[in-house]
Design a protein around this motif. Structure first.
Motif, PDB file in Angstrom:
ATOM      1  N   TYR A   1      -8.224   3.177  -7.950  1.00 27.02           N
ATOM      2  CA  TYR A   1      -9.008   4.143  -7.188  1.00 27.02           C
ATOM      3  C   TYR A   1      -9.688   3.273  -6.159  1.00 27.02           C
ATOM      4  O   TYR A   1     -10.685   2.627  -6.457  1.00 27.02           O
ATOM      5  N   GLY A   2      -9.104   3.170  -4.981  1.00 27.18           N
ATOM      6  CA  GLY A   2      -9.703   2.267  -4.014  1.00 27.18           C
ATOM      7  C   GLY A   2      -8.992   2.287  -2.687  1.00 27.18           C
ATOM      8  O   GLY A   2      -8.085   3.080  -2.457  1.00 27.18           O
ATOM      9  N   CYS A   3      -9.431   1.367  -1.843  1.00 27.98           N
ATOM     10  CA  CYS A   3      -8.901   1.319  -0.492  1.00 27.98           C
ATOM     11  C   CYS A   3      -7.575   0.567  -0.477  1.00 27.98           C
ATOM     12  O   CYS A   3      -7.090   0.083  -1.496  1.00 27.98           O
ATOM     13  N   ALA A   4      -7.007   0.423   0.729  1.00 24.07           N
ATOM     14  CA  ALA A   4      -5.676  -0.162   0.868  1.00 24.07           C
ATOM     15  C   ALA A   4      -5.592  -1.562   0.269  1.00 24.07           C
ATOM     16  O   ALA A   4      -4.615  -1.890  -0.411  1.00 24.07           O
TER      17      ALA A   4
ATOM     18  N   PHE B   1     -14.810   2.494   4.596  1.00 22.92           N
ATOM     19  CA  PHE B   1     -14.507   2.832   5.977  1.00 22.92           C
ATOM     20  C   PHE B   1     -15.668   2.446   6.894  1.00 22.92           C
ATOM     21  O   PHE B   1     -15.502   2.244   8.073  1.00 22.92           O
TER      22      PHE B   1
ATOM     23  N   GLU C   1      -9.755   7.699  -2.858  1.00 22.76           N
ATOM     24  CA  GLU C   1     -10.707   7.018  -1.996  1.00 22.76           C
ATOM     25  C   GLU C   1     -10.353   7.261  -0.529  1.00 22.76           C
ATOM     26  O   GLU C   1      -9.187   7.213  -0.141  1.00 22.76           O
TER      27      GLU C   1
ATOM     28  N   GLU D   1     -10.672   5.692   2.435  1.00 23.35           N
ATOM     29  CA  GLU D   1      -9.975   4.784   3.358  1.00 23.35           C
ATOM     30  C   GLU D   1      -8.480   4.785   3.094  1.00 23.35           C
ATOM     31  O   GLU D   1      -7.664   4.689   4.012  1.00 23.35           O
ATOM     32  N   SER D   2      -8.106   4.922   1.830  1.00 27.97           N
ATOM     33  CA  SER D   2      -6.681   5.026   1.509  1.00 27.97           C
ATOM     34  C   SER D   2      -6.102   6.312   2.079  1.00 27.97           C
ATOM     35  O   SER D   2      -4.980   6.342   2.566  1.00 27.97           O
TER      36      SER D   2
ATOM     37  N   ARG E   1      -0.084  11.796  -3.906  1.00 24.81           N
ATOM     38  CA  ARG E   1       0.439  10.443  -4.049  1.00 24.81           C
ATOM     39  C   ARG E   1      -0.618   9.477  -4.573  1.00 24.81           C
ATOM     40  O   ARG E   1      -0.364   8.648  -5.457  1.00 24.81           O
ATOM     41  N   LEU E   2      -1.814   9.561  -3.997  1.00 23.68           N
ATOM     42  CA  LEU E   2      -2.879   8.644  -4.420  1.00 23.68           C
ATOM     43  C   LEU E   2      -3.383   8.991  -5.816  1.00 23.68           C
ATOM     44  O   LEU E   2      -3.850   8.128  -6.557  1.00 23.68           O
TER      45      LEU E   2
ATOM     46  N   LYS F   1     -12.883  -7.174   3.052  1.00 20.89           N
ATOM     47  CA  LYS F   1     -12.260  -6.446   1.959  1.00 20.89           C
ATOM     48  C   LYS F   1     -12.105  -7.307   0.704  1.00 20.89           C
ATOM     49  O   LYS F   1     -11.435  -6.898  -0.247  1.00 20.89           O
TER      50      LYS F   1
ATOM     51  N   LEU G   1      -5.821   5.916   5.941  1.00 22.60           N
ATOM     52  CA  LEU G   1      -4.737   5.006   6.318  1.00 22.60           C
ATOM     53  C   LEU G   1      -3.370   5.674   6.136  1.00 22.60           C
ATOM     54  O   LEU G   1      -2.509   5.593   7.007  1.00 22.60           O
ATOM     55  N   HIS G   2      -3.196   6.336   5.020  1.00 22.39           N
ATOM     56  CA  HIS G   2      -1.947   7.079   4.822  1.00 22.39           C
ATOM     57  C   HIS G   2      -1.786   8.164   5.887  1.00 22.39           C
ATOM     58  O   HIS G   2      -0.690   8.406   6.396  1.00 22.39           O
TER      59      HIS G   2
ATOM     60  N   PHE H   1       0.841  -1.199   0.000  1.00 22.99           N
ATOM     61  CA  PHE H   1       0.000   0.000   0.000  1.00 22.99           C
ATOM     62  C   PHE H   1       0.881   1.255   0.000  1.00 22.99           C
ATOM     63  O   PHE H   1       0.633   2.198  -0.737  1.00 22.99           O
TER      64      PHE H   1
ATOM     65  N   ASP I   1      -3.066   8.143   8.848  1.00 22.23           N
ATOM     66  CA  ASP I   1      -2.787   7.474  10.119  1.00 22.23           C
ATOM     67  C   ASP I   1      -1.289   7.172  10.246  1.00 22.23           C
ATOM     68  O   ASP I   1      -0.683   7.353  11.299  1.00 22.23           O
ATOM     69  N   MET I   2      -0.699   6.714   9.129  1.00 20.61           N
ATOM     70  CA  MET I   2       0.744   6.429   9.143  1.00 20.61           C
ATOM     71  C   MET I   2       1.554   7.698   9.377  1.00 20.61           C
ATOM     72  O   MET I   2       2.696   7.633   9.800  1.00 20.61           O
TER      73      MET I   2
ATOM     74  N   ILE J   1      -5.428  -1.431  -3.530  1.00 22.37           N
ATOM     75  CA  ILE J   1      -4.121  -0.985  -4.011  1.00 22.37           C
ATOM     76  C   ILE J   1      -3.074  -2.099  -3.849  1.00 22.37           C
ATOM     77  O   ILE J   1      -2.327  -2.414  -4.772  1.00 22.37           O
TER      78      ILE J   1
END
Lengths: 211, 384
Positions: free
Chosen positions: A61-64, B324, B302, B304-305, B374-375, A104, B308-309, A13, B311-312, A67
């Motif tokens: 285009y999406g969540c962790a 989410f 998106e 949730e990505s 980045r995304l 997921k 999460l990034h 990710f 959060d890191m 990706i």
């Protein structure tokens, strides 16, 4: 700090491999849509003689998990023949990533389907596919094996969530063994509609809940 | 960790904890009647002082405040209690806005299943209830209208005065969920003809598990949980006295000065994001919004990505993305204001609290800017 994601997922990710477009690809697959929340594009370059995937790139285009699966699937596919690459499964990708949360599964399965779609695109362009088949309840059930039950991460056919499927005059009717106010009812309905709506001889998809 | 999810829950203030402590270790009895034993009488005094504290922040009489386990229970009690009292006498129709938080929204849906007639009122692109539609939706059978004060996600603050005037003129009861606005925005029940108000402590640096329902004197309402005769026989169950005391202390500690600080952080985030990051949309109203809330959609990526990034990088944020949520559904609020899935999936909520600073507001935008860029590099929705 404990995420539901493995270290490997988080690593992919953070630093996804083979990201981007291939200019003038030999095959391109696009799965999902902004509406379903996740989208994956896969591009392949194929060696015409050996049918080996020489290069593969993806966009997400999406969540962790989307990706990370996109990233790992490009690693798995690179250097494989189309026939070999076709056999890559979600399970393999998931294992390679040290496991994915069941909830997921939907997001991550898209990457695998993206790769398959890119391969199909190549085959269609090169006259390597058979005739289109008529949509029957069997075809529907086969497709529905790609719809995940978010509660378990297994597909809705295997978890016996589908009570009945009928196909009549271009209308598919699917009866789902869940109440309509179930936590995941809308998500599953959307997923089913999306999976079946693209079938060439289908006009409408009706998803019916049991209560 | 920079915590910017203060509308979900807040860090407890030490002063609140200190106020609660004696009611765990010294005065831990239940509230007894004045004929009980002294520890119980003392506990009762603590409870009643807390009640006065909450009442004073609403301009209410203490007798109009019922302590509950939080906003979910308060709103359940308001809706279910009133319809039970009026369904035989007046009718079976209620009206709620479609962007209410889940306690009101899902209570209304549950009532619908039981045979009540529910109107889910549309809102405009900024989240405001259309007052004409509201007026038109009212019938002779309408018993209750529930319109929140400030929205949990996009921060839009409704014109409660106008809503309450309509309700008063049509003789319909009005409930408002003030979970996110209590003490932060003015709400005086002496000036505003609202009949029921939901409040809670967890959003104002009080403990979770305690809230209150304001019930205007004379409002027809049935008890909705069966049990003992606590809270003047309106809410059964052993009173959460430490919680109530903590809630009152938390309410007392919120000052207009602090609220102005939160508002400045909010404004910084909104202005900087719009100025520095391309393709950003503000969700909700620019002017009439909760002082602690900023909500922005970062297109093509998106949520949730993003979270999460982030959060890191040490930031706690929430998003309206389906990925989410516990139901895998996109935010009903963003969809309710006419947004599409893409707008919901890329939406991020920033909510400020007492322990945030202007530096946090600056830092979060710097980090967001980097994460979004980045995304977007890997997003197929971006034309490159």
């Amino acid at each position: 700090m404990k995420f539901p994601y493995s270290e490997k997922v988080l690593e992919h990710f953070r630093n996804p491999r083979n990201v981007g477009k291939i200019e003038d690809p030999d095959g391109k697959g696009l799965e999902g849509s902004p509406a379903c929340g996740d989208m994956v594009a896969v591009y392949i370059k194929v060696e015409p003689e050996t049918k080996v995937i020489e290069d593969v790139k993806f966009e997400s285009y999406g969540c962790a998990s989307n990706i990370a699966t996109g990233s790992v699937i490009t690693e798995l596919a690179k250097g494989k023949t189309l026939e070999e690459a076709k056999k890559i499964t979600w399970k393999q990708a998931s294992e390679e990533l040290g496991g994915l949360p069941p909830i997921k599964a939907h997001c991550s399965v898209l990457a695998v389907e993206g790769l398959r779609a890119a391969i199909r695109d190549y085959e269609e362009k090169h006259g390597l596919v058979a005739e289109r088949e008529e949509t029957t309840p069997e075809v529907v059930r086969r497709r529905l094996k790609h719809v995940m039950n978010p509660l378990t991460g297994l597909d809705i056919i295997r978890t016996e969530l589908i009570l009945k499927t009928t196909v009549e005059d271009g209308v598919i009717r699917v009866v789902v063994d869940l109440p309509s106010d179930h936590q995941f009812a809308s998500a599953i309905k959307e997923d089913i509609t999306e999976k079946l709506g693209s079938l060439w001889d289908v006009e409408r998809v009706e998803v019916v809940f049991t209560a | 960790m920079t915590y910017l999810d203060n509308s979900a829950c807040t860090r407890l203030d030490e002063r609140v904890f200190e106020a609660m402590k004696p009611y765990f270790f010294d005065t831990y009895a239940v509230a007894t009647s004045e004929f009980g034993y002294s520890m119980g009488i003392e506990a009762k005094e603590g409870l009643e002082q807390a009640r006065e504290g909450i009442a004073s922040r609403l301009g209410a009489d203490p007798g109009e405040i019922v302590f509950t386990s939080g906003s979910t229970e308060s709103s359940n009690m308001a809706l279910k209690g009133v319809v039970a009292a009026l369904k035989e006498k007046k009718g079976k129709h209620i009206i709620v806005s479609k962007i209410e938080d889940f306690p009101v929204l899902n209570t209304a849906k549950a009532l619908e299943k039981q045979g009540f007639d529910v109107t889910f009122l549309e809102v405009d692109p900024e989240g405001f209830v259309n007052l004409d539609e509201l007026e038109k939706a009212i019938t002779d059978e309408t018993i209750l209208i529930s319109v929140q004060q400030g929205n949990q996600e996009i921060g839009t603050v409704q014109d409660l005065k106008a809503v309450s005037e309509i309700c008063e003129a049509k003789d319909v009861l009005l409930h408002t969920d003030a979970t996110h606005s209590f003490t932060r925005l003015p709400l005086d029940v002496k000036e505003l003809p609202v009949d029921l108000v939901t409040t809670a402590a967890h959003t104002i640096h009080g403990p979770r598990g305690i809230g209150a329902l304001y019930i205007r004197e004379g409002t027809p309402i049935h008890k909705f949980m069966d049990g003992g005769f606590q809270e003047s026989n309106r809410r059964a169950g052993v009173e959460n006295i430490p919680g109530a005391v903590g809630f009152a202390k938390a309410a007392e500690l919120v000052t207009p000065e602090e609220t102005r600080k939160l508002q400045a952080m909010r404004d910084r985030v909104i202005e900087q994001a719009l100025a520095e990051i391309p393709r950003v949309t503000l969700n909700g109203s620019r002017e009439k919004r909760l002082p602690q809330n900023a909500n922005l959609t970062f297109h093509y990526v998106e949520g949730e990505s993003i979270t999460l990034h982030m959060d890191m990088r040490g930031f706690a944020l929430s998003t309206g993305s389906a990925c989410f949520s516990r139901s895998l559904e996109a935010s009903h609020v963003i969809m309710g204001i006419g947004g599409d899935h893409e707008r919901a999936h890329g939406s991020v909520r920033f909510t400020f609290g007492r322990y945030n600073s202007m530096e946090d507001a600056d830092a979060v935008i710097d980090a967001m800017s980097e994460v979004v860029a980045r995304l977007r590099v890997i997003s197929p929705l971006v034309e490159k």
